[in-house]
Design a protein around this motif. Structure first.
Motif, mmCIF file in Angstrom:
data_model
loop_
_atom_site.group_PDB
_atom_site.id
_atom_site.type_symbol
_atom_site.label_atom_id
_atom_site.label_comp_id
_atom_site.label_asym_id
_atom_site.label_seq_id
_atom_site.Cartn_x
_atom_site.Cartn_y
_atom_site.Cartn_z
ATOM 1 N N THR A 517 0.790 -1.235 0.000
ATOM 2 C CA THR A 517 0.000 0.000 0.000
ATOM 3 C C THR A 517 0.822 1.284 0.000
ATOM 4 O O THR A 517 0.252 2.372 -0.107
ATOM 5 C CB THR A 517 -0.947 0.020 1.202
ATOM 6 N N ASN A 518 2.151 1.204 0.099
ATOM 7 C CA ASN A 518 2.915 2.445 0.182
ATOM 8 C C ASN A 518 2.868 3.240 -1.114
ATOM 9 O O ASN A 518 2.662 4.462 -1.097
ATOM 10 C CB ASN A 518 4.368 2.157 0.560
ATOM 11 N N ALA A 519 3.045 2.567 -2.255
ATOM 12 C CA ALA A 519 3.017 3.280 -3.538
ATOM 13 C C ALA A 519 1.671 3.961 -3.782
ATOM 14 O O ALA A 519 1.635 5.140 -4.164
ATOM 15 C CB ALA A 519 3.368 2.327 -4.685
ATOM 16 N N PRO A 520 0.529 3.280 -3.586
ATOM 17 C CA PRO A 520 -0.736 4.000 -3.782
ATOM 18 C C PRO A 520 -0.976 5.110 -2.769
ATOM 19 O O PRO A 520 -1.663 6.083 -3.083
ATOM 20 C CB PRO A 520 -1.803 2.904 -3.698
ATOM 21 N N THR A 521 -0.413 5.009 -1.575
ATOM 22 C CA THR A 521 -0.533 6.118 -0.620
ATOM 23 C C THR A 521 0.191 7.352 -1.140
ATOM 24 O O THR A 521 -0.325 8.483 -1.052
ATOM 25 C CB THR A 521 0.038 5.702 0.749
ATOM 26 N N ILE A 522 1.361 7.159 -1.706
ATOM 27 C CA ILE A 522 2.104 8.275 -2.284
ATOM 28 C C ILE A 522 1.342 8.853 -3.481
ATOM 29 O O ILE A 522 1.270 10.069 -3.661
ATOM 30 C CB ILE A 522 3.522 7.807 -2.668
ATOM 31 N N MET A 523 0.737 7.981 -4.278
ATOM 32 C CA MET A 523 -0.092 8.465 -5.394
ATOM 33 C C MET A 523 -1.242 9.331 -4.893
ATOM 34 O O MET A 523 -1.528 10.402 -5.458
ATOM 35 C CB MET A 523 -0.635 7.275 -6.181
ATOM 36 N N VAL A 524 -1.927 8.873 -3.838
ATOM 37 C CA VAL A 524 -3.043 9.646 -3.281
ATOM 38 C C VAL A 524 -2.560 11.039 -2.883
ATOM 39 O O VAL A 524 -3.236 12.046 -3.139
ATOM 40 C CB VAL A 524 -3.664 8.903 -2.077
ATOM 41 N N ALA A 525 -1.390 11.123 -2.272
ATOM 42 C CA ALA A 525 -0.877 12.423 -1.845
ATOM 43 C C ALA A 525 -0.504 13.301 -3.031
ATOM 44 O O ALA A 525 -0.687 14.527 -2.999
ATOM 45 C CB ALA A 525 0.329 12.231 -0.929
ATOM 46 N N GLU A 526 0.025 12.704 -4.080
ATOM 47 C CA GLU A 526 0.332 13.485 -5.287
ATOM 48 C C GLU A 526 -0.946 14.103 -5.858
ATOM 49 O O GLU A 526 -0.989 15.302 -6.189
ATOM 50 C CB GLU A 526 0.998 12.597 -6.336
ATOM 51 N N LYS A 527 -1.978 13.304 -5.975
ATOM 52 C CA LYS A 527 -3.242 13.820 -6.516
ATOM 53 C C LYS A 527 -3.843 14.845 -5.555
ATOM 54 O O LYS A 527 -4.354 15.895 -5.985
ATOM 55 C CB LYS A 527 -4.215 12.666 -6.760
ATOM 56 N N ALA A 528 -3.788 14.564 -4.260
ATOM 57 C CA ALA A 528 -4.345 15.484 -3.273
ATOM 58 C C ALA A 528 -3.656 16.836 -3.305
ATOM 59 O O ALA A 528 -4.305 17.877 -3.121
ATOM 60 C CB ALA A 528 -4.231 14.876 -1.878
ATOM 61 N N SER A 529 -2.355 16.850 -3.537
ATOM 62 C CA SER A 529 -1.645 18.134 -3.563
ATOM 63 C C SER A 529 -2.205 19.039 -4.648
ATOM 64 O O SER A 529 -2.321 20.263 -4.457
ATOM 65 C CB SER A 529 -0.141 17.911 -3.754
ATOM 66 N N GLU A 530 -2.586 18.461 -5.791
ATOM 67 C CA GLU A 530 -3.195 19.269 -6.845
ATOM 68 C C GLU A 530 -4.572 19.778 -6.424
ATOM 69 O O GLU A 530 -4.925 20.938 -6.686
ATOM 70 C CB GLU A 530 -3.302 18.462 -8.136
ATOM 71 N N LEU A 531 -5.344 18.917 -5.774
ATOM 72 C CA LEU A 531 -6.665 19.341 -5.301
ATOM 73 C C LEU A 531 -6.528 20.492 -4.300
ATOM 74 O O LEU A 531 -7.304 21.461 -4.337
ATOM 75 C CB LEU A 531 -7.381 18.162 -4.638
ATOM 76 N N ILE A 532 -5.567 20.385 -3.407
ATOM 77 C CA ILE A 532 -5.374 21.405 -2.371
ATOM 78 C C ILE A 532 -4.926 22.728 -2.985
ATOM 79 O O ILE A 532 -5.461 23.797 -2.662
ATOM 80 C CB ILE A 532 -4.344 20.901 -1.341
ATOM 81 N N LEU A 533 -3.954 22.667 -3.874
ATOM 82 C CA LEU A 533 -3.441 23.895 -4.485
ATOM 83 C C LEU A 533 -4.492 24.555 -5.377
ATOM 84 O O LEU A 533 -4.573 25.789 -5.437
ATOM 85 C CB LEU A 533 -2.169 23.585 -5.279
ATOM 86 N N ARG A 534 -5.288 23.743 -6.047
ATOM 87 C CA ARG A 534 -6.340 24.304 -6.895
ATOM 88 C C ARG A 534 -7.370 25.050 -6.047
ATOM 89 O O ARG A 534 -7.792 26.158 -6.392
ATOM 90 C CB ARG A 534 -7.007 23.186 -7.687
ATOM 91 N N ARG A 535 -7.729 24.474 -4.936
ATOM 92 C CA ARG A 535 -8.709 25.145 -4.067
ATOM 93 C C ARG A 535 -8.126 26.422 -3.471
ATOM 94 O O ARG A 535 -8.812 27.441 -3.380
ATOM 95 C CB ARG A 535 -9.136 24.201 -2.946
ATOM 96 N N ALA A 536 -6.843 26.366 -3.085
ATOM 97 C CA ALA A 536 -6.211 27.560 -2.519
ATOM 98 C C ALA A 536 -6.135 28.680 -3.551
ATOM 99 O O ALA A 536 -6.360 29.861 -3.236
ATOM 100 C CB ALA A 536 -4.815 27.216 -2.000
ATOM 101 N N ALA A 537 -5.829 28.325 -4.787
ATOM 102 C CA ALA A 537 -5.728 29.339 -5.840
ATOM 103 C C ALA A 537 -7.071 29.984 -6.145
ATOM 104 O O ALA A 537 -7.144 31.163 -6.520
ATOM 105 C CB ALA A 537 -5.152 28.709 -7.107
ATOM 106 N N ASN A 538 -8.143 29.202 -5.950
ATOM 107 C CA ASN A 538 -9.476 29.739 -6.213
ATOM 108 C C ASN A 538 -10.093 30.438 -5.015
ATOM 109 O O ASN A 538 -11.254 30.873 -5.069
ATOM 110 C CB ASN A 538 -10.406 28.596 -6.661
ATOM 111 N N GLY A 539 -9.311 30.513 -3.933
ATOM 112 C CA GLY A 539 -9.807 31.216 -2.740
ATOM 113 C C GLY A 539 -10.802 30.420 -1.974
ATOM 114 O O GLY A 539 -11.573 30.947 -1.182
#
Length: 539
Positions: A517-539
């Motif tokens: 499960t370590n590789a898919p956990t890292i994948m989840v975090a990679e995808k999540a980082s985009e979700l987080i940054l997108r929301r921050a950029a949109n205020g």
């Protein structure tokens, strides 16, 4: 009291990725709070050293489940990383994405954007791969390498046995044809473990907009008007607060994340009331839906030399150590999990349903309590092991009491379904077929008791109940989904009912993946980082 844009709770596999990605462009200030300490320890850096950290409470939460009725009321030891890099610093370093169907299952469970076509780019973004000729592809921070030129010669017996019973062969379990047996790829770079801390966190720690607090236990998330605004944590005997302008992100893993959410008033009402915790939002899925892989191991004395011959004698250990220091090669530079693969227990199975491991070594736990350790057996030996890929049993993790330092109650509910019992029998039957091949009969001096050959279905299952244990892959205790109560977070990993609070770790898996499960956990975090940054950029 200090203030940051983002606060990340936990510097494990997911937290390290987030720390790197959220600080990359310098726009945001980030705090990472980790309960453990430094990963700069010899037996963390040496790949085979995970046996030394397995019981080490300096880097390991060393949890234990409650009695499991399906395993004849045994309690099961659960090592989990309490150190920078989390469990990626103390695991066996196997890099395995899982089967593409795993993620299509996630999508089909109501999680748009999490099918294989959606997540494959994030696996690719996180890694670079070094083949047997030393050629590198990919630009991601996490090192993935082949072990072909160093794998133990005993591997050929395993491959020959698999061929005898018509199991397919694969050259790349992370490639387009992952089904079959082959050599595992590992997270090793230049002979040293490449954990999430090595790959993602340490480069980011050079940035002025990242602060990392170690040996700091988060005791609760601060919530105001159903909005996460900060955290409270203990360090050096003092209570501290930190405030978040954008988001609080919980990356504590499948055990610690639901524990912290419940301590903060988010979880099953009856659990919170029992421990005198004010209910902020009721959600039975926080701590529920726990899944984990059960592994069953069969050990054998070997007619051929194994790693036992190299690493048991003092002279052999010294020779291996000197070779490692001089060249960063040899058995110390590898995982003991060298061979295995995804296979079907029966030809008519719809898809691979078992994961196999073949290790050219045997070892036994010695000592008790904090003095426990593993010792290599004093004879040549090897291991055959299987784990059912997709268990259907689900358990729970809940608070033991309201003290943040107390371990939670872990009820894995292993082997609670007839389907899981049937897979345990099917796995034993497959190992019987493997050990009965000409290849293995020429290798086996004798099986270590209890011997598998000749056991009936009922006896295989009873042996499984008596000896099977975790494969260290707990997931899904805050799983993503469409509705609160059924799930803990939505498909954007936002906690239902609380604004600006997100979970990013293996606890959000809708279901455990087929393999490590370590590789898919890292994948989840990679995808999540985009979700987080997108929301921050949109205020």
């Amino acid at each position: 009291m200090t203030s940051f844009d983002f606060i990340i709770i936990g510097a494990g596999s997911a937290g390290c990725v987030l720390a790197n990605r959220l600080t990359a462009d310098g726009r945001y200030n980030v705090l990472v709070v980790e309960a453990g300490g430094s990963d700069r320890r010899l037996w963390i850096q040496v790949p085979i050293g995970y046996g030394k950290t397995f019981f080490d409470r300096r880097v390991n939460w060393a949890y234990e489940t409650e009695s499991v009725s399906g395993l004849n009321d045994r309690k099961i030891y659960w090592p989990r990383g309490r150190v920078l890099g989390g469990s990626s610093s103390i695991n066996a370093s196997v890099y395995l994405r899982g089967l593409p169907e795993d993620f299509d299952d996630w999508r089909d469970m109501g999680n748009a954007g999490w099918g294989w076509a959606d997540v494959e780019p994030y696996f690719n973004r996180s890694t670079h791969f070094t083949d047997r000729q030393g050629r590198r592809t990919g630009e991601g921070p996490l090192a993935v390498s082949e072990i072909t030129d160093q794998a133990h010669p005993l591997k050929q017996y395993f491959f020959d046995a698999a061929k005898e019973i018509a199991l397919p062969r694969t050259d790349d379990m992370n490639g387009p044809a992952p089904e079959g047996v082959g050599l595992y790829q590992i997270n090793v770079r230049n002979g040293r473990r490449c954990s999430a801390a090595d790959a993602f966190l340490r480069p980011a720690m050079r940035r002025p907009n990242l602060k990392v607090e170690t040996d700091a236990l988060v005791t609760r998330i601060l919530i105001d008007s159903r909005r996460a605004v900060g955290i409270e944590y203990r360090r050096d005997g003092q209570t501290h607060r930190a405030m978040a302008r954008a988001e609080v992100i919980v990356s504590g893993g499948a055990v610690n994340t639901p524990q912290l959410l419940q301590l903060s008033g988010i979880g099953p009402a009856e659990v919170l009331r029992r421990h005198g915790i004010d209910i902020i939002t009721e959600n039975a899925a926080i701590g529920g839906n726990l899944q984990d892989h059960l592994a069953m191991t069969y050990s054998y004395k070997s007619r051929q030399r194994t790693l036992n011959n190299e690493l048991r004698p003092l002279f052999g250990r010294l020779r291996a150590g000197l070779r490692y220091v001089a060249t960063r090669r040899g058995p110390l530079s590898l995982s003991v999990n060298q061979c295995g693969g995804f296979v079907r227990s029966q030809p008519q199975a719809a898809r691979p349903d078992l994961q196999l491991y073949f290790n050219p070594i045997t070892y036994s736990p010695v000592g008790r309590g904090g003095a426990r350790r593993y010792e290599i057996d004093p004879f040549p030996g090897f291991i055959l092991c299987f784990q059912p890929c997709r268990p259907t049993s689900r358990g729970r993790i809940d608070l033991r009491n309201s003290a943040p330092e107390s371990p939670p109650l872990i009820h894995p509910n292993y082997l609670a379904t007839n389907e899981d019992a049937a897979k345990a029998i099917a796995g034993g039957r497959l190992i019987q077929r493997i050990e009965a091949t000409r290849a293995f009969q020429s290798l086996i001096e004798e099986p270590l008791p209890p011997a598998l050959a000749g056991l009936s279905d009922e006896e295989i299952l009873e042996d499984f109940r008596n000896r099977a244990s975790t494969c260290y892959h707990p997931t899904s205790t805050c799983r993503m989904g469409r509705l609160p109560g059924e799930a803990g977070v939505d498909a954007n990993l936002l906690v239902f009912g609380i604004d600006r609070l997100r979970v990013v770790d293996a606890s959000v898996f809708p279901a455990v993946t087929s393999g490590n499960t370590n590789a898919p956990t890292i994948m989840v975090a990679e995808k999540a980082s985009e979700l987080i940054l997108r929301r921050a950029a949109n205020g």
